[in-house]
Structures are given as structure tokens and as C-alpha cells.
Scaffold this motif. Structure first.
Motif, PDB file in Angstrom:
ATOM      1  N   LYS A  12       0.869  -1.182   0.000  1.00  0.00           N
ATOM      2  CA  LYS A  12       0.000   0.000   0.000  1.00  0.00           C
ATOM      3  C   LYS A  12       0.902   1.227   0.000  1.00  0.00           C
ATOM      4  N   LEU A  13       0.797   2.039  -1.034  1.00  0.00           N
ATOM      5  CA  LEU A  13       1.616   3.236  -1.179  1.00  0.00           C
ATOM      6  C   LEU A  13       0.791   4.491  -0.950  1.00  0.00           C
ATOM      7  N   ARG A  14       1.423   5.516  -0.365  1.00  0.00           N
ATOM      8  CA  ARG A  14       0.730   6.786  -0.186  1.00  0.00           C
ATOM      9  C   ARG A  14       0.482   7.434  -1.547  1.00  0.00           C
ATOM     10  N   ASP A  15       1.460   7.371  -2.450  1.00  0.00           N
ATOM     11  CA  ASP A  15       1.333   7.949  -3.786  1.00  0.00           C
ATOM     12  C   ASP A  15       1.753   6.904  -4.817  1.00  0.00           C
ATOM     13  N   GLN A  16       0.796   6.210  -5.372  1.00  0.00           N
ATOM     14  CA  GLN A  16       1.073   5.102  -6.280  1.00  0.00           C
ATOM     15  C   GLN A  16       1.663   5.554  -7.614  1.00  0.00           C
ATOM     16  N   ASN A  17       1.417   6.785  -8.011  1.00  0.00           N
ATOM     17  CA  ASN A  17       1.869   7.255  -9.324  1.00  0.00           C
ATOM     18  C   ASN A  17       3.370   7.477  -9.400  1.00  0.00           C
ATOM     19  N   LYS A  18       4.041   7.618  -8.270  1.00  0.00           N
ATOM     20  CA  LYS A  18       5.476   7.890  -8.272  1.00  0.00           C
ATOM     21  C   LYS A  18       6.331   6.625  -8.247  1.00  0.00           C
ATOM     22  N   ALA A  19       5.755   5.498  -7.936  1.00  0.00           N
ATOM     23  CA  ALA A  19       6.527   4.262  -7.763  1.00  0.00           C
ATOM     24  C   ALA A  19       6.687   3.508  -9.076  1.00  0.00           C
ATOM     25  N   VAL A  20       7.841   2.863  -9.207  1.00  0.00           N
ATOM     26  CA  VAL A  20       8.089   1.915 -10.295  1.00  0.00           C
ATOM     27  C   VAL A  20       7.989   0.540  -9.647  1.00  0.00           C
ATOM     28  N   LEU A  21       6.911  -0.147  -9.927  1.00  0.00           N
ATOM     29  CA  LEU A  21       6.647  -1.419  -9.254  1.00  0.00           C
ATOM     30  C   LEU A  21       6.993  -2.587 -10.169  1.00  0.00           C
ATOM     31  N   THR A  22       8.083  -3.257  -9.827  1.00  0.00           N
ATOM     32  CA  THR A  22       8.522  -4.441 -10.557  1.00  0.00           C
ATOM     33  C   THR A  22       8.784  -5.541  -9.529  1.00  0.00           C
ATOM     34  N   PRO A  23       8.831  -6.800  -9.968  1.00  0.00           N
ATOM     35  CA  PRO A  23       9.150  -7.865  -9.021  1.00  0.00           C
ATOM     36  C   PRO A  23      10.496  -7.643  -8.327  1.00  0.00           C
ATOM     37  N   ALA A  24      11.481  -7.140  -9.058  1.00  0.00           N
ATOM     38  CA  ALA A  24      12.811  -6.920  -8.479  1.00  0.00           C
ATOM     39  C   ALA A  24      12.777  -5.868  -7.374  1.00  0.00           C
ATOM     40  N   TYR A  25      12.071  -4.767  -7.588  1.00  0.00           N
ATOM     41  CA  TYR A  25      11.973  -3.731  -6.556  1.00  0.00           C
ATOM     42  C   TYR A  25      11.169  -4.223  -5.351  1.00  0.00           C
ATOM     43  N   PHE A  26      10.105  -4.952  -5.617  1.00  0.00           N
ATOM     44  CA  PHE A  26       9.255  -5.486  -4.551  1.00  0.00           C
ATOM     45  C   PHE A  26      10.085  -6.412  -3.651  1.00  0.00           C
ATOM     46  N   LEU A  27      10.755  -7.364  -4.266  1.00  0.00           N
ATOM     47  CA  LEU A  27      11.570  -8.317  -3.522  1.00  0.00           C
ATOM     48  C   LEU A  27      12.767  -7.619  -2.866  1.00  0.00           C
ATOM     49  N   GLY A  28      13.380  -6.691  -3.571  1.00  0.00           N
ATOM     50  CA  GLY A  28      14.523  -5.962  -3.036  1.00  0.00           C
ATOM     51  C   GLY A  28      14.187  -5.189  -1.780  1.00  0.00           C
ATOM     52  N   SER A  29      13.000  -4.632  -1.736  1.00  0.00           N
ATOM     53  CA  SER A  29      12.565  -3.892  -0.545  1.00  0.00           C
ATOM     54  C   SER A  29      12.478  -4.811   0.671  1.00  0.00           C
ATOM     55  N   ILE A  30      11.966  -5.995   0.467  1.00  0.00           N
ATOM     56  CA  ILE A  30      11.841  -6.969   1.563  1.00  0.00           C
ATOM     57  C   ILE A  30      13.220  -7.484   1.976  1.00  0.00           C
ATOM     58  N   GLU A  31      14.065  -7.779   1.002  1.00  0.00           N
ATOM     59  CA  GLU A  31      15.413  -8.260   1.307  1.00  0.00           C
ATOM     60  C   GLU A  31      16.218  -7.192   2.051  1.00  0.00           C
ATOM     61  N   GLU A  32      16.051  -5.944   1.675  1.00  0.00           N
ATOM     62  CA  GLU A  32      16.741  -4.840   2.359  1.00  0.00           C
ATOM     63  C   GLU A  32      16.279  -4.738   3.810  1.00  0.00           C
TER      64      GLU A  32
END
Length: 97
Positions: A12-32
Motif C-alpha cells: 500500500k503506497l501513499r502515492d502510487q503514481n510515483k513508484a516503479v513497481l517491478t518484481p525486483a523492486y518489490f523483492l529488493g525492498s523486503i530483502e533490504e
């Protein structure tokens, strides 16, 4: 034999229009988050995206049963995605085989 668990995770994003949502970014956020909160051991958690839906901002993740608690905690503690305020929700968790 390794038992795996599956997590249905939504972003859930506060501003969905600014995000680049890819599997790599999604997974990278969790791994970080895993590495940030659990150090080097957390960074070695075997985590994999099984299914990804950018429109619904959801993913099905596979994680070893022994890392389930750690992974859920790390997901819950994420507060930003690409510097956009957010939160991740674990919608459902499977039972290990």
C-alpha cells in the motif's frame, strides 16, 4: 527436505503514481528490510517471488519455514518503498507441507 511457506503480500503506497513497481523492486525492498533488521543472517534468507501482480500491487512469496517469522517481521517493518511512505500487508500465509 526443506519445508516452504507461501505469503500473499500486498503493498500500500501513499502515492502510487510515483513508484516503479517491478518484481525486483518489490523483492529488493523486503530483502533490504531483512538485512537491516537481522543483519547478515537476515540478508541470507532464501526468498522467492512465485507470482507477481503489479496492478494489484501483490505478490506470492516463497520462504523456508524456518525463516517465516523473520520474514513476516521484516515485511511489517517496511515504511518506505522508493522513498514513498508505504506499508506492506501479509494477507495470508500457507501452512508448511
Amino acid at each position: 527436505m526443506t519445508n516452504y511457506c507461501y505469503l500473499d503480500v500486498e503493498l500500500k503506497l501513499r502515492d502510487q503514481n510515483k513508484a516503479v513497481l517491478t518484481p525486483a523492486y518489490f523483492l529488493g525492498s523486503i530483502e533490504e528490510s531483512l538485512q537491516s533488521f537481522f543483519g547478515e543472517i537476515g540478508g541470507q534468507t532464501d526468498l522467492e517471488i512465485i507470482k507477481f501482480d503489479a496492478n494489484r500491487q501483490r505478490a506470492i512469496l516463497r520462504v523456508q519455514e524456518e525463516f517465516l517469522s523473520r520474514t513476516r517481521a521484516a515485511i511489517t517493518l517496511i515504511g518506505h518503498f522508493q522513498e514513498i511512505p508505504c506499508h506492506f500487508i501479509v494477507k495470508e500465509t500457507s501452512k508448511p507441507n
